[in-house]
Design a protein around this motif. Structure first.
Motif, PDB file in Angstrom:
ATOM      1  N   LEU A 184       0.844  -1.190   0.000  1.00  0.00           N
ATOM      2  CA  LEU A 184       0.000   0.000   0.000  1.00  0.00           C
ATOM      3  C   LEU A 184       0.882   1.244   0.000  1.00  0.00           C
ATOM      4  N   VAL A 185       0.646   2.123  -0.968  1.00  0.00           N
ATOM      5  CA  VAL A 185       1.294   3.437  -0.998  1.00  0.00           C
ATOM      6  C   VAL A 185       0.184   4.474  -0.917  1.00  0.00           C
ATOM      7  N   GLU A 186       0.270   5.331   0.093  1.00  0.00           N
ATOM      8  CA  GLU A 186      -0.791   6.304   0.340  1.00  0.00           C
ATOM      9  C   GLU A 186      -0.213   7.717   0.267  1.00  0.00           C
ATOM     10  N   ILE A 187      -0.834   8.551  -0.562  1.00  0.00           N
ATOM     11  CA  ILE A 187      -0.455   9.958  -0.681  1.00  0.00           C
ATOM     12  C   ILE A 187      -1.603  10.780  -0.094  1.00  0.00           C
ATOM     13  N   GLY A 188      -1.355  11.456   1.020  1.00  0.00           N
ATOM     14  CA  GLY A 188      -2.405  12.203   1.700  1.00  0.00           C
ATOM     15  C   GLY A 188      -2.119  13.693   1.706  1.00  0.00           C
ATOM     16  N   ASP A 189      -3.179  14.486   1.781  1.00  0.00           N
ATOM     17  CA  ASP A 189      -3.026  15.943   1.872  1.00  0.00           C
ATOM     18  C   ASP A 189      -4.085  16.511   2.793  1.00  0.00           C
ATOM     19  N   THR A 190      -3.871  17.737   3.215  1.00  0.00           N
ATOM     20  CA  THR A 190      -4.783  18.420   4.131  1.00  0.00           C
ATOM     21  C   THR A 190      -5.610  19.470   3.412  1.00  0.00           C
ATOM     22  N   GLY A 191      -5.860  19.254   2.128  1.00  0.00           N
ATOM     23  CA  GLY A 191      -6.656  20.185   1.335  1.00  0.00           C
ATOM     24  C   GLY A 191      -8.138  20.083   1.660  1.00  0.00           C
ATOM     25  N   PRO A 192      -8.978  20.780   0.888  1.00  0.00           N
ATOM     26  CA  PRO A 192     -10.416  20.821   1.175  1.00  0.00           C
ATOM     27  C   PRO A 192     -11.140  19.512   0.908  1.00  0.00           C
ATOM     28  N   GLY A 193     -10.513  18.587   0.192  1.00  0.00           N
ATOM     29  CA  GLY A 193     -11.137  17.291  -0.059  1.00  0.00           C
ATOM     30  C   GLY A 193     -11.878  17.243  -1.380  1.00  0.00           C
ATOM     31  N   VAL A 194     -12.245  16.032  -1.769  1.00  0.00           N
ATOM     32  CA  VAL A 194     -13.004  15.789  -3.002  1.00  0.00           C
ATOM     33  C   VAL A 194     -14.460  15.540  -2.610  1.00  0.00           C
ATOM     34  N   PRO A 195     -15.404  16.326  -3.108  1.00  0.00           N
ATOM     35  CA  PRO A 195     -16.810  16.104  -2.763  1.00  0.00           C
ATOM     36  C   PRO A 195     -17.243  14.678  -3.081  1.00  0.00           C
ATOM     37  N   ALA A 196     -18.124  14.142  -2.241  1.00  0.00           N
ATOM     38  CA  ALA A 196     -18.549  12.743  -2.393  1.00  0.00           C
ATOM     39  C   ALA A 196     -19.139  12.470  -3.764  1.00  0.00           C
ATOM     40  N   GLU A 197     -19.878  13.457  -4.315  1.00  0.00           N
ATOM     41  CA  GLU A 197     -20.519  13.230  -5.608  1.00  0.00           C
ATOM     42  C   GLU A 197     -19.526  13.204  -6.761  1.00  0.00           C
ATOM     43  N   LEU A 198     -18.288  13.644  -6.526  1.00  0.00           N
ATOM     44  CA  LEU A 198     -17.279  13.656  -7.592  1.00  0.00           C
ATOM     45  C   LEU A 198     -16.277  12.518  -7.464  1.00  0.00           C
ATOM     46  N   GLN A 199     -16.261  11.839  -6.332  1.00  0.00           N
ATOM     47  CA  GLN A 199     -15.240  10.819  -6.101  1.00  0.00           C
ATOM     48  C   GLN A 199     -15.323   9.670  -7.091  1.00  0.00           C
ATOM     49  N   SER A 200     -16.520   9.391  -7.611  1.00  0.00           N
ATOM     50  CA  SER A 200     -16.662   8.297  -8.578  1.00  0.00           C
ATOM     51  C   SER A 200     -16.267   8.724  -9.983  1.00  0.00           C
ATOM     52  N   LYS A 201     -16.005  10.014 -10.186  1.00  0.00           N
ATOM     53  CA  LYS A 201     -15.719  10.518 -11.534  1.00  0.00           C
ATOM     54  C   LYS A 201     -14.267  10.917 -11.746  1.00  0.00           C
ATOM     55  N   ILE A 202     -13.504  11.072 -10.671  1.00  0.00           N
ATOM     56  CA  ILE A 202     -12.189  11.695 -10.823  1.00  0.00           C
ATOM     57  C   ILE A 202     -11.211  10.859 -11.630  1.00  0.00           C
ATOM     58  N   PHE A 203     -11.472   9.536 -11.773  1.00  0.00           N
ATOM     59  CA  PHE A 203     -10.573   8.700 -12.565  1.00  0.00           C
ATOM     60  C   PHE A 203     -11.027   8.592 -14.019  1.00  0.00           C
ATOM     61  N   GLU A 204     -12.112   9.277 -14.381  1.00  0.00           N
ATOM     62  CA  GLU A 204     -12.580   9.250 -15.754  1.00  0.00           C
ATOM     63  C   GLU A 204     -11.702  10.158 -16.615  1.00  0.00           C
ATOM     64  N   PRO A 205     -11.426   9.759 -17.870  1.00  0.00           N
ATOM     65  CA  PRO A 205     -10.613  10.616 -18.740  1.00  0.00           C
ATOM     66  C   PRO A 205     -11.300  11.948 -18.989  1.00  0.00           C
ATOM     67  N   PHE A 206     -10.482  13.010 -18.964  1.00  0.00           N
ATOM     68  CA  PHE A 206     -10.894  14.386 -19.256  1.00  0.00           C
ATOM     69  C   PHE A 206     -11.719  15.021 -18.141  1.00  0.00           C
ATOM     70  N   PHE A 207     -11.953  14.314 -17.041  1.00  0.00           N
ATOM     71  CA  PHE A 207     -12.665  14.947 -15.935  1.00  0.00           C
ATOM     72  C   PHE A 207     -11.652  15.672 -15.063  1.00  0.00           C
ATOM     73  N   THR A 208     -11.897  16.937 -14.783  1.00  0.00           N
ATOM     74  CA  THR A 208     -11.001  17.721 -13.942  1.00  0.00           C
ATOM     75  C   THR A 208     -11.774  18.789 -13.214  1.00  0.00           C
ATOM     76  N   THR A 209     -11.325  19.102 -12.010  1.00  0.00           N
ATOM     77  CA  THR A 209     -11.906  20.190 -11.241  1.00  0.00           C
ATOM     78  C   THR A 209     -11.025  21.427 -11.283  1.00  0.00           C
ATOM     79  N   LYS A 210      -9.929  21.350 -12.036  1.00  0.00           N
ATOM     80  CA  LYS A 210      -9.012  22.485 -12.130  1.00  0.00           C
ATOM     81  C   LYS A 210      -9.565  23.524 -13.104  1.00  0.00           C
ATOM     82  N   PRO A 211      -9.147  24.783 -12.951  1.00  0.00           N
ATOM     83  CA  PRO A 211      -9.589  25.813 -13.898  1.00  0.00           C
ATOM     84  C   PRO A 211      -9.133  25.490 -15.312  1.00  0.00           C
TER      85      PRO A 211
END
Length: 481
Positions: free
Chosen positions: A410-437
């Motif tokens: 197990l390799v775990e990369i953690g951060d103290t940022g605002p987090g990923v909303p629950a409704e987006l967690q199932s989409k973040i690994f989809e191609p071309f999906f991004t929350t960045k500007p």
């Protein structure tokens, strides 16, 4: 449902339109189209464990599952990855892109094998492609354009993502190399001046007024000073200031010119007034100032040599990290220590991690080496760490953790940022999906990472996220299966 032969003995086994109509793939076709499929499709049977078709061979047939269970696998390098296992009637595979006009038949992109005894409807790809383009001309034009366009855009954007990542790493590495390189250049220039001053001071000491015994004692004092430099204690700013004042007073009392200039170097070397008293006893007062300055020049040259050694060592370490990161001159798949890749990635991203990011390492050094593609894993670590830093806005705590989890690392990369909303967690690994500007991300970083972990390494990549605690978890198998 059991498939029954409808053809005379010795002829290819067929299925009638009524059977084809029960398959979800064909249920909306009219009687003429079903009749064509019944006349041109043949039933092919495979015993359990027998191949239906093999990856890389020309894709000459379109297969539809009639009964039984099949499994599809894709070969990557020297490893096969299971893609899907199904018993669903009507599931299709094989020459699924026969509608794309190409100079030569496209190859099968995977292999299919019967898990149980199975029956499949086989359609000649060339014949079926002509017919389906006739049946659905507009749809086929759209699908053909979509296939070609998506393949081209995926290749271009994936290449751009890799180039952007390479550019960012190159900029960071250049910055990291520039600092020690510039320091080494400055130290070398100063060292040249100190050597010149040492030669002149030695000439003045050896003008005949200083006897040989005194010169030998002064040389012994010099060697002692160099030896003490190597073990000089680390002083606080206040302790350093007090020690320099004490040595300056001692030098002023003995009328040594510009004693304050010598005091800083002598204190940095761990020397005190007791050592100066021994020097004063060994050297005539008329040569005390010159002797101490000669010793000081020697100490400065040692300090500069230490600085050059440190800076060139840092350069060598950075080059070594870059070589490990890029996996130059190494086999693509090998037994690797995940900690080596994590370390080199952190070095390569060093410029992005300072000064606002605190790195916490919780590493299990007892983990065994695992079979992997280290260069590709380094790309995963890069994507996950960069995402974590960006999520925190460049300020926060980055946690890198490794542990054993059953039969995986197990390799775990953690951060103290605002987090990923629950409704987006199932989409973040989809191609071309991004929350960045717009303009700051292609949406392919996590998709590429997922494919590297899941397809290339048969591992797992998932996210657990809450405000202030986001963790991307990579699990990699300990052994090849």
């Amino acid at each position: 449902m059991t498939v029954e032969a409808t053809s005379p003995e010795g002829a290819p086994e067929r299925v009638g339109p009524d059977v084809l109509r029960t398959l979800f793939l064909f249920e909306s076709l009219d009687d003429d189209k079903l009749a064509w499929l019944a006349a041109h499709g043949r039933v092919e049977r495979r015993a359990a464990g027998e191949a239906v078709y093999t990856q890389g061979d020309p894709a000459t047939c379109f297969f539809v599952l009639l009964e039984g269970t099949v499994v599809m696998r894709r070969r990557v390098e020297d490893h096969e990855i299971e893609i899907i296992r199904t018993s669903q009637r009507g599931a299709y595979a094989g020459a699924t892109q026969a509608y794309v006009r190409t100079p030569e038949p496209l190859p099968y992109s995977a292999s299919m094998e019967a898990v149980t005894d199975a029956a499949l409807l086989a359609l000649d790809a060339d014949e079926f492609a002509v017919e389906i383009r006739t049946w659905f001309p507009m749809a086929m034009h759209l699908l053909e354009g979509l296939f070609v366009g998506m393949r081209s855009s995926n290749e271009i954007i994936a290449q751009r993502e890799r180039l952007l990542s390479l550019g960012r790493l190159t900029a960071g590495l250049t910055h990291e190399l520039n600092n020690p390189a510039a320091a080494a250049v400055r130290a070398t220039a100063t060292l040249r001046e100190r050597f010149s001053a040492m030669r002149h001071k030695l000439a003045s000491l050896a003008d005949g007024k200083l006897d040989a015994d005194t010169l030998i004692r002064l040389t012994d004092v010099q060697e002692e000073a160099v030896a003490r430099l190597a073990s000089a204690p680390e002083l606080s700013p206040l302790e350093t200031s007090d020690a320099e004042d004490e040595l300056t007073d001692w030098l002023d009392d003995r009328e040594v010119p510009n004693g304050w200039e010598l005091a800083a170097t002598l204190v940095a070397a761990g020397l005190d007034t007791d050592w100066l008293d021994r020097v004063a006893a060994a050297v005539p007062r008329t040569h005390l100032g010159g002797g101490l300055r000669w010793v000081t020049y020697t100490l400065e040259t040692e300090m500069l040599l230490n600085e050059i050694d440190d800076t060139t060592g840092r350069i060598s370490a950075l080059v070594g990290a870059a070589k490990q990161y890029s996996q130059m001159d190494r086999a693509p798949r090998q037994d690797v220590d995940v900690h080596e890749g994590l370390k080199s990635t952190l070095v390569m991203l060093g410029a992005k991690l300072r000064p606002g990011v605190t790195i916490v390492k919780d590493l299990d050094r007892t983990l065994p080496r695992i079979p992997a593609y280290p260069g590709e894993l380094n790309q995963v670590w890069t994507n996950l760490i960069e995402n974590a830093v960006q999520a925190m806005g460049g300020r926060g705590t980055l946690t890198v953790r490794t542990a054993r989890d059953g039969d995986t690392v197990l390799v775990e990369i953690g951060d103290t940022g605002p987090g990923v909303p629950a409704e987006l967690q199932s989409k973040i690994f989809e191609p071309f999906f991004t929350t960045k500007p717009v303009g700051e991300g292609t949406g392919l970083g996590l998709d590429i990472s997922y494919r590297i972990v899941a397809q290339r390494h048969r591992g797992d990549l998932r996210v657990e996220s809450a405000p202030g605690d986001t963790r991307f978890q990579v699990r990699l198998p300990l052994h090849d299966s």
